[in-house]
Design an enzyme around this catalytic site. Structure first.
Site, PDB file in Angstrom:
ATOM      1  N   SER A  65       0.812  -1.219   0.000  1.00 60.60           N
ATOM      2  CA  SER A  65       0.000   0.000   0.000  1.00 60.60           C
ATOM      3  C   SER A  65       0.849   1.275   0.000  1.00 60.60           C
ATOM      4  O   SER A  65       1.645   1.476  -0.890  1.00 60.60           O
ATOM      5  CB  SER A  65      -0.948  -0.070   1.194  1.00 60.60           C
ATOM      6  OG  SER A  65      -1.773   1.036   1.253  1.00 60.60           O
ATOM      7  N   ASP A 297      -3.652   6.122  -2.855  1.00 68.98           N
ATOM      8  CA  ASP A 297      -2.457   5.574  -2.209  1.00 68.98           C
ATOM      9  C   ASP A 297      -1.849   4.496  -3.114  1.00 68.98           C
ATOM     10  O   ASP A 297      -2.322   4.286  -4.241  1.00 68.98           O
ATOM     11  CB  ASP A 297      -2.764   5.052  -0.789  1.00 68.98           C
ATOM     12  CG  ASP A 297      -3.542   3.761  -0.816  1.00 68.98           C
ATOM     13  OD1 ASP A 297      -4.217   3.490  -1.821  1.00 68.98           O
ATOM     14  OD2 ASP A 297      -3.469   2.999   0.167  1.00 68.98           O
ATOM     15  N   ARG A 519      -2.571   5.848  20.847  1.00 67.70           N
ATOM     16  CA  ARG A 519      -2.756   4.406  20.588  1.00 67.70           C
ATOM     17  C   ARG A 519      -1.471   3.834  19.990  1.00 67.70           C
ATOM     18  O   ARG A 519      -0.743   4.559  19.288  1.00 67.70           O
ATOM     19  CB  ARG A 519      -3.943   4.154  19.647  1.00 67.70           C
ATOM     20  CG  ARG A 519      -3.869   4.921  18.350  1.00 67.70           C
ATOM     21  CD  ARG A 519      -5.010   4.553  17.410  1.00 67.70           C
ATOM     22  NE  ARG A 519      -4.768   3.282  16.745  1.00 67.70           N
ATOM     23  CZ  ARG A 519      -4.020   3.132  15.652  1.00 67.70           C
ATOM     24  NH1 ARG A 519      -3.414   4.178  15.085  1.00 67.70           N
ATOM     25  NH2 ARG A 519      -3.851   1.962  15.108  1.00 67.70           N
ATOM     26  N   ARG A 528       1.084   6.456  18.453  1.00 63.95           N
ATOM     27  CA  ARG A 528       0.557   7.611  17.731  1.00 63.95           C
ATOM     28  C   ARG A 528      -0.204   8.528  18.692  1.00 63.95           C
ATOM     29  O   ARG A 528      -0.931   8.047  19.572  1.00 63.95           O
ATOM     30  CB  ARG A 528      -0.383   7.166  16.617  1.00 63.95           C
ATOM     31  CG  ARG A 528       0.321   6.341  15.564  1.00 63.95           C
ATOM     32  CD  ARG A 528      -0.396   6.408  14.231  1.00 63.95           C
ATOM     33  NE  ARG A 528       0.135   5.409  13.326  1.00 63.95           N
ATOM     34  CZ  ARG A 528       1.254   5.546  12.617  1.00 63.95           C
ATOM     35  NH1 ARG A 528       1.970   6.651  12.707  1.00 63.95           N
ATOM     36  NH2 ARG A 528       1.665   4.578  11.818  1.00 63.95           N
TER      37      ARG A 528
HETATM   38  C1  16G Z   1      -3.741  -0.095   7.963  1.00 62.43           C
HETATM   39  C2  16G Z   1      -5.240  -0.200   7.826  1.00 62.43           C
HETATM   40  C3  16G Z   1      -5.860   1.184   7.855  1.00 62.43           C
HETATM   41  C4  16G Z   1      -5.454   1.911   9.107  1.00 62.43           C
HETATM   42  C5  16G Z   1      -3.959   1.931   9.256  1.00 62.43           C
HETATM   43  C6  16G Z   1      -3.582   2.425  10.609  1.00 62.43           C
HETATM   44  C7  16G Z   1      -6.492  -1.792   6.512  1.00 62.43           C
HETATM   45  C8  16G Z   1      -6.728  -2.377   5.167  1.00 62.43           C
HETATM   46  N1  16G Z   1      -5.584  -0.841   6.578  1.00 62.43           N
HETATM   47  O1  16G Z   1      -3.170   0.549   6.861  1.00 62.43           O
HETATM   48  O2  16G Z   1      -7.246   1.013   7.825  1.00 62.43           O
HETATM   49  O3  16G Z   1      -5.917   3.239   9.086  1.00 62.43           O
HETATM   50  O4  16G Z   1      -3.465   0.600   9.150  1.00 62.43           O
HETATM   51  O5  16G Z   1      -2.208   2.373  10.777  1.00 62.43           O
HETATM   52  O6  16G Z   1      -7.115  -2.188   7.489  1.00 62.43           O
HETATM   53  P1  16G Z   1      -1.544   2.538  12.198  1.00 62.43           P
HETATM   54  O7  16G Z   1      -2.079   1.445  13.077  1.00 62.43           O
HETATM   55  O8  16G Z   1      -0.096   2.454  11.946  1.00 62.43           O
HETATM   56  O9  16G Z   1      -1.963   3.879  12.701  1.00 62.43           O
HETATM   57 MG    MG Z   2      -3.862   1.080   0.683  1.00 66.46          MG
END
Ligand code: 16G
Ligand code: MG
Length: 565
Positions: A65, A297, A519, A528
Site C-alpha cells: 500500500s 495511495d 494508541r 501515535r
Molecule cells: C492499515 C489499515 C488502515 C489503518 C492503518 C492504521 C487496513 C486495510 N488498513 O493501513 O485502515 O488506518 O493501518 O495504521 O485495514 P496505524 O495502526 O499504523 O496507525
Molecule cells: Mg492502501
C-alpha cells in the site's frame, strides 16, 4: 501424503530466515521485501487451505500500500471479498513464523483444527501492485498454491479493491459483476453514464427555459460535460488503472493523471497518505486555483480530495468530508423516495470533531466510532440498512443491506411510484452499483464523488464549506515496547500505563474544543498521538504535551519530544 512431500520440496526453495518473526496485522504481513519470500509461499499454502475449507475462491494480494517502495506485503481476501477472519489471521501468523523444520507440523495442525478436507478442490486469485519485488513475491504465492495442488488465477497488476471485486464476483456466480478488469470498468462506468445522463435530463429541462432567454442549450450542456479532475496516482497501480479506464469515460470525465509512475518513486512525496499527513499537495502535480484534485495511495484503496484557493491556501477534503458528502446525498435521496431505512456513518477516533458534530447535530444521522482498521469499520457498518464508513485517511465505502437493496429495487419498478420518486430510486440503485461494497476503493469512490458533485451542482469549495475542520496534529513517540499502551472505548481512552489517561485529561482541559488520544500503531513501531483544538497553535501544543506524557509514562526512548514551534 504426496501433497506434503511437494510442500516440503517447494518450501525449501522459499526458506524462512531463522528467527524472523512477522505478525499478520491490520494490513496483513508487511515488511522490507527482502524478508517476505517465505511469507508469500506460506500465505499461498494458507489461501489454498482456506479455499478448501470455504469451498470458495480466496484472494491473495501482494502489496504494501502506502509504505515505501522497498517494502512489500500480502493480504488474504475471503469469499465475499472481505478481510479474512481473526482466527485465520492467527493461523497466518503461526504458519509464517514456523521454523523451516516445523512447517509441516503447523500446517497439519491447522488442517486438523479446521477439519479441512484435503481432497476438496481449491481456487486462489492472485494480484500484485507495481513494486518491482511484487513479481517474484507473487510467484512465491503461486508456488504455495501449487504445492497443495490448488488452482490459481494470476490477475497480474491490479488494485487491491479490484482483486476484492474479482473474488466476490467469482463466488456470487457473477451476481456482483463479471470477474474481469473489463467487467469492473463496465460496472463502475456504466453507472457514471446513467447518473450523468439523469443529470443531463435535468439540465436539459432547465436549459429548455434558458433557451428562450439565452439560446445557450448547447453551451450549457458542454459546460456540464465532461467533468475535469486531476489525480495523483502515487506513482503506483492506481495511475496505471486510470489510464486503462480512460477510454470508458472519455466523454463524461476527463482525468489528468500526475505521478503516473513514468518517472517518480512510488509513494515518495505523493499519494493519499503523504497529502493527509503533511496537509500539503503532492510534488509533481499541476494545480490551478479552485481546481478539484485527488490523491490515491499505493494500492488505490484510499482517496483524499483537495484544492488550493485563489490565495494559494491548501484545502484538504479527507475521509470525513467524503463520508459527509455521500451520507448527505443518500439521506436526501431516501427522503425523496420516502423509504425509512436506517443510515449510519462509521468513523474512528481520528475523525475530526467537527465532522462528528455536523453528522450528529445537523444531519441527524447515527454515528458510530470503532477501532482503527478497515475490518472494524466494515463490521460496524454491516449493522445498518445503509452503513457509510470512512477513516479520516480516506479509506472507506458504503454497505447496503440486502433488505435495503430489495426495497430500492422494488421502487424503481413500482408502477404507482411518481416520476420524482422513481428518479430518486433509480439514482439510489445506480449508486449501489457504482460502489465497491467489498472494500474501500479509490476509483469507485472517485466516480461516486464526481457524480454526486455533478448531480448536486456543487463545487469543491461548496463541498468543503459544509463544515470547517478543527485544526489538528498527529505525532509519533518511540517507546521501548508500545504494547504497554492499552486502550478502550474505540481507542479514545488509555487504560494503561497508569496515570496516562489522567494526564491527557488534564492537558485537554487547558484548551478550547480540545480532544486528544494515544494508541499503539498497528503498522509501525511507534505510539501515535492525535490532538485537535480550536486553533492550530493549541492543537500543536496539546499534541506535544501529550507526546511528553507518553514519553515519560510509557518508557520513551531517544530524545524527549521537542515542541513544534
Ligand atoms: C492499515 C489499515 C488502515 C489503518 C492503518 C492504521 C487496513 C486495510 N488498513 O493501513 O485502515 O488506518 O493501518 O495504521 O485495514 P496505524 O495502526 O499504523 O496507525
Ligand atoms: Mg492502501
Amino acid at each position: 501424503m504426496a501433497q506434503f512431500q511437494e510442500v516440503s520440496k517447494l518450501s525449501s526453495q522459499h526458506p524462512k530466515p531463522p528467527g524472523l518473526v512477522l505478525q499478520y496485522g491490520t494490513a496483513g504481513f508487511r515488511s522490507n521485501a527482502k524478508h517476505l519470500d517465505h511469507a508469500m509461499f506460506r500465505t499461498g499454502l494458507l489461501a489454498t487451505l482456506r479455499s478448501k475449507k470455504t469451498k470458495a475462491t480466496i484472494g491473495v494480494m501482494v502489496t504494501a500500500s502506502h509504505n515505501p517502495e522497498e517494502d512489500n506485503g500480502v493480504k488474504l481476501i475471503d469469499p465475499m471479498g472481505n478481510m479474512v477472519t481473526a482466527e485465520w489471521e492467527g493461523y497466518a501468523t503461526q504458519l509464517v513464523n514456523a521454523e523451516q523444520d516445523d512447517l509441516l507440523i503447523v500446517l497439519k495442525d491447522i488442517i486438523e483444527k479446521e477439519t479441512v478436507n484435503m481432497s476438496q478442490e481449491a481456487n486462489v486469485f492472485v494480484g500484485k501492485d507495481t513494486r518491482s519485488s511484487s513479481v517474484s513475491l507473487s510467484q512465491a504465492v503461486l508456488d504455495g498454491v501449487l504445492a497443495l495442488s490448488g488452482h490459481s488465477k494470476d490477475y497480474g497488476l491490479v488494485t487491491t479493491p479490484q482483486l476484492h471485486y474479482m473474488v466476490c464476483c467469482q463466488n456470487t456466480q457473477g451476481k456482483y459483476g463479471e470477474p474481469t478488469v473489463e467487467g469492473y470498468y463496465r460496472k463502475l462506468c456504466q453507472l457514471l453514464y446513467s447518473i450523468v445522463s439523469l443529470c443531463v435530463c435535468v439540465s436539459l429541462f432547465v436549459c429548455f427555459f434558458f433557451f428562450f432567454f439565452f439560446s445557450s442549450v448547447q453551451h450549457a450542456i458542454h459546460s456540464f460535460l465532461p467533468l475535469h479532475l486531476s489525480v495523483d496516482g502515487a506513482n503506483g497501480i492506481g495511475a496505471l488503472k486510470l489510464h486503462e479506464m480512460e477510454s470508458h469515460v472519455k466523454s463524461e470525465l476527463q482525468i489528468s493523471v500526475f505521478n503516473d509512475g513514468s518517472k517518480g518513486k512510488l509513494n515518495y512525496e505523493c499519494g493519499a497518505d503523504f497529502v493527509k499527513m503533511q496537509q500539503k499537495p503532492p510534488t509533481g502535480m499541476e494545480m490551478s486555483p479552485g481546481e478539484r484534485c485527488c490523491s490515491y495511495d499505493g494500492d488505490a484503496d484510499r482517496i483524499v480530495y483537495y484544492y488550493t484557493d485563489s490565495e494559494g491556501q491548501f484545502h484538504l477534503l479527507d475521509g470525513d468530508k467524503i463520508a459527509t458528502l455521500i451520507s448527505t446525498f443518500l439521506k436526501e435521496l431516501l427522503t425523496q423516495v420516502g423509504l425509512d431505512l436506517k443510515i449510519a456513518v462509521v468513523q474512528t477516533a481520528y475523525a475530526n470533531g467537527s465532522s462528528t458534530r455536523y453528522l450528529e447535530d445537523t444531519m441527524k444521522v447515527i454515528v458510530r466510532c470503532t477501532k482503527t482498521g478497515v475490518k472494524h469499520l466494515h463490521h460496524a457498518a454491516q449493522e445498518f440498512d445503509i452503513g457509510v464508513y470512512f477513516e479520516a485517511n480516506g479509506h472507506g465505502t458504503v454497505l447496503f443491506s440486502e433488505v435495503a437493496e430489495e426495497k430500492i429495487q422494488l421502487l424503481t419498478q413500482d408502477p404507482n411510484t411518481n416520476d420524482e420518486r422513481k428518479r430518486a430510486a433509480q439514482l439510489l440503485q445506480n449508486t449501489i452499483n457504482v460502489i465497491n461494497q467489498t472494500v474501500g476503493d479509490a476509483i469507485s469512490d472517485m466516480l461516486l464523488i464526481e457524480a454526486i458533485l455533478a448531480i448536486k451542482g456543487m463545487t469543491v469549495q461548496q463541498w468543503d464549506a459544509i463544515y470547517t475542520d478543527l485544526p489538528n496534529r498527529q505525532l509519533k513517540v518511540k517507546v521501548a515496547d508500545r504494547r504497554v499502551i492499552d486502550t478502550t472505548d474505540a481507542e479514545r481512552r488509555a487504560v494503561s500505563p497508569a496515570g496516562l489517561q489522567e494526564a491527557i485529561d488534564s492537558l485537554v482541559k487547558k484548551y478550547k474544543l480540545a480532544r486528544s488520544f494515544v494508541r499503539p500503531s498497528g503498522t509501525e513501531d511507534v505510539v501515535r498521538v492525535y490532538a485537535e483544538a480550536e486553533t492550530q497553535e493549541s492543537a500543536d501544543a496539546l499534541a506535544h504535551e501529550v507526546s511528553l506524557a507518553v514519553y515519560r509514562l510509557a518508557g520513551g526512548v531517544g530524545d524527549e519530544p521537542k515542541p513544534l514551534h
